[in-house]
Design a protein around this motif. Structure first.
Motif, PDB file in Angstrom:
ATOM      1  N   HIS A 177      -5.937  57.615   1.680  1.00 32.89           N
ATOM      2  CA  HIS A 177      -6.111  57.953   0.269  1.00 32.89           C
ATOM      3  C   HIS A 177      -5.695  56.784  -0.636  1.00 32.89           C
ATOM      4  CE1 HIS A 177      -4.789  59.882  -3.569  1.00 32.89           C
ATOM      5  NE2 HIS A 177      -5.965  60.463  -3.431  1.00 32.89           N
ATOM      6  N   ALA A 178      -4.522  56.203  -0.379  1.00 31.53           N
ATOM      7  CA  ALA A 178      -4.027  55.089  -1.201  1.00 31.53           C
ATOM      8  C   ALA A 178      -4.880  53.841  -1.014  1.00 31.53           C
ATOM      9  CB  ALA A 178      -2.570  54.794  -0.852  1.00 31.53           C
TER      10      ALA A 178
ATOM     11  N   GLY B 114      13.687  33.594   3.371  1.00 33.78           N
ATOM     12  CA  GLY B 114      12.933  34.753   2.913  1.00 33.78           C
ATOM     13  C   GLY B 114      13.799  35.824   2.294  1.00 33.78           C
ATOM     14  N   ARG B 115      13.152  36.953   2.007  1.00 33.94           N
ATOM     15  CA  ARG B 115      13.863  38.098   1.456  1.00 33.94           C
ATOM     16  C   ARG B 115      13.275  39.375   2.028  1.00 33.94           C
ATOM     17  NH1 ARG B 115      11.895  38.851  -4.630  1.00 33.94           N
ATOM     18  NH2 ARG B 115       9.680  38.715  -4.252  1.00 33.94           N
ATOM     19  N   LEU B 116      13.959  40.471   1.787  1.00 35.27           N
ATOM     20  CA  LEU B 116      13.532  41.761   2.317  1.00 35.27           C
ATOM     21  C   LEU B 116      12.902  42.592   1.208  1.00 35.27           C
ATOM     22  CD1 LEU B 116      16.640  42.531   4.526  1.00 35.27           C
ATOM     23  CD2 LEU B 116      14.425  41.655   5.260  1.00 35.27           C
ATOM     24  N   LEU B 117      11.702  43.095   1.481  1.00 36.19           N
ATOM     25  CA  LEU B 117      10.955  43.885   0.507  1.00 36.19           C
ATOM     26  C   LEU B 117      10.891  45.344   0.935  1.00 36.19           C
ATOM     27  CD1 LEU B 117       7.834  41.550   0.150  1.00 36.19           C
ATOM     28  CD2 LEU B 117       9.887  41.567  -1.277  1.00 36.19           C
ATOM     29  N   LEU B 118      10.867  46.244  -0.029  1.00 36.27           N
ATOM     30  CA  LEU B 118      10.576  47.650   0.228  1.00 36.27           C
ATOM     31  C   LEU B 118       9.089  47.843  -0.020  1.00 36.27           C
ATOM     32  CD1 LEU B 118      13.563  49.328  -1.615  1.00 36.27           C
ATOM     33  CD2 LEU B 118      13.237  49.102   0.834  1.00 36.27           C
ATOM     34  N   VAL B 119       8.406  48.415   0.964  1.00 39.57           N
ATOM     35  CA  VAL B 119       6.944  48.510   0.901  1.00 39.57           C
ATOM     36  C   VAL B 119       6.495  49.951   1.124  1.00 39.57           C
ATOM     37  CG1 VAL B 119       4.795  47.723   1.967  1.00 39.57           C
ATOM     38  CG2 VAL B 119       6.709  46.145   1.714  1.00 39.57           C
ATOM     39  N   ASP B 120       5.562  50.395   0.298  1.00 39.89           N
ATOM     40  CA  ASP B 120       4.896  51.683   0.476  1.00 39.89           C
ATOM     41  C   ASP B 120       3.601  51.391   1.230  1.00 39.89           C
ATOM     42  OD1 ASP B 120       4.338  54.399   0.201  1.00 39.89           O
ATOM     43  OD2 ASP B 120       3.311  54.107  -1.712  1.00 39.89           O
ATOM     44  N   VAL B 121       3.552  51.808   2.485  1.00 42.72           N
ATOM     45  CA  VAL B 121       2.386  51.543   3.321  1.00 42.72           C
ATOM     46  C   VAL B 121       1.256  52.481   2.915  1.00 42.72           C
ATOM     47  CG1 VAL B 121       1.508  51.530   5.681  1.00 42.72           C
ATOM     48  CG2 VAL B 121       3.821  50.740   5.213  1.00 42.72           C
TER      49      VAL B 121
ATOM     50  N   GLU C  99      -6.961  50.124  -6.305  1.00 41.67           N
ATOM     51  CA  GLU C  99      -7.140  49.458  -7.599  1.00 41.67           C
ATOM     52  C   GLU C  99      -6.555  50.277  -8.745  1.00 41.67           C
ATOM     53  OE1 GLU C  99     -11.318  48.629  -7.689  1.00 41.67           O
ATOM     54  OE2 GLU C  99     -11.041  46.720  -6.672  1.00 41.67           O
ATOM     55  N   SER C 100      -6.525  51.590  -8.608  1.00 37.92           N
ATOM     56  CA  SER C 100      -5.959  52.439  -9.654  1.00 37.92           C
ATOM     57  C   SER C 100      -4.503  52.813  -9.349  1.00 37.92           C
ATOM     58  CB  SER C 100      -6.807  53.701  -9.823  1.00 37.92           C
ATOM     59  OG  SER C 100      -6.880  54.412  -8.601  1.00 37.92           O
ATOM     60  N   HIS C 101      -3.916  52.134  -8.343  1.00 34.16           N
ATOM     61  CA  HIS C 101      -2.510  52.341  -7.963  1.00 34.16           C
ATOM     62  C   HIS C 101      -2.214  53.790  -7.590  1.00 34.16           C
ATOM     63  CE1 HIS C 101      -1.118  48.298  -9.054  1.00 34.16           C
ATOM     64  NE2 HIS C 101      -2.058  48.370  -9.974  1.00 34.16           N
ATOM     65  N   MET C 102      -3.191  54.466  -7.000  1.00 34.33           N
ATOM     66  CA  MET C 102      -2.966  55.841  -6.550  1.00 34.33           C
ATOM     67  C   MET C 102      -1.958  55.826  -5.408  1.00 34.33           C
ATOM     68  SD  MET C 102      -4.784  57.986  -8.327  1.00 34.33           S
ATOM     69  CE  MET C 102      -4.995  59.413  -7.319  1.00 34.33           C
ATOM     70  N   PRO C 103      -1.034  56.782  -5.413  1.00 33.97           N
ATOM     71  CA  PRO C 103      -0.045  56.840  -4.328  1.00 33.97           C
ATOM     72  C   PRO C 103      -0.641  57.454  -3.059  1.00 33.97           C
ATOM     73  CG  PRO C 103       0.305  58.633  -5.857  1.00 33.97           C
ATOM     74  CD  PRO C 103      -0.807  57.776  -6.426  1.00 33.97           C
TER      75      PRO C 103
ATOM     76  N   LEU D 113       0.601  61.988   0.973  1.00 32.78           N
ATOM     77  CA  LEU D 113       1.930  62.506   1.292  1.00 32.78           C
ATOM     78  C   LEU D 113       2.909  61.343   1.250  1.00 32.78           C
ATOM     79  CD1 LEU D 113       1.044  64.756   4.366  1.00 32.78           C
ATOM     80  CD2 LEU D 113       1.541  65.513   2.034  1.00 32.78           C
ATOM     81  N   PRO D 114       4.120  61.546   0.747  1.00 34.08           N
ATOM     82  CA  PRO D 114       5.093  60.448   0.715  1.00 34.08           C
ATOM     83  C   PRO D 114       5.397  59.938   2.121  1.00 34.08           C
ATOM     84  CG  PRO D 114       5.874  62.344  -0.541  1.00 34.08           C
ATOM     85  CD  PRO D 114       4.651  62.781   0.177  1.00 34.08           C
ATOM     86  N   MET D 115       5.746  58.658   2.218  1.00 35.46           N
ATOM     87  CA  MET D 115       6.143  58.093   3.507  1.00 35.46           C
ATOM     88  C   MET D 115       7.410  58.792   3.971  1.00 35.46           C
ATOM     89  SD  MET D 115       5.568  53.978   3.310  1.00 35.46           S
ATOM     90  CE  MET D 115       6.383  53.774   4.870  1.00 35.46           C
TER      91      MET D 115
END
Length: 101
Positions: free
Chosen positions: A33-34, A22-29, A39-43, A46-48
């Motif tokens: 709101h997100a 496998g590999r390691l991914l960076l994920v925005d949980v 579908e519109s890729h809204m962030p 508040l940032p993680m």
């Protein structure tokens, strides 16, 4: 289990042999709101506060939406071996359907 979007990946020069597939991914949980605007890729609203690094054997790419298992459940695919994994990509999601009352 949480849901998030893959925003990048980590490159290692060495890792345990048990993690070779496998590999390691960076994920925005996603927060609420997100999730409702995925579908519109809204962030997130508040940032993680911290980045989440997720171990992936499924082949998720940047932009993929994944389900994430954390804690002891994240190590179960490796049982009985002990591995230093805190978060595991347990599914690549094709679609999210929300029913709000």
């Amino acid at each position: 289990m949480r849901i998030g979007r893959v925003i990048g990946h980590c490159v290692l020069d060495r890792k345990l042999p048990s993690l070779a597939a496998g590999r390691l991914l960076l994920v925005d949980v996603f927060d609420n709101h997100a999730l409702h605007n995925h579908e519109s890729h809204m962030p997130r609203k508040l940032p993680m506060p911290q980045s989440l690094v997720v171990y992936d054997e499924l082949g998720a790419g940047i932009g993929s939406i994944i389900a994430i298992s954390e804690g002891a459940e994240a190590t179960m695919p490796f049982y009985p071996e002990r591995v230093p994994v805190d978060a595991y990509a347990s599914a690549i999601l094709d679609q999210i359907e929300l029913h709000i009352n």
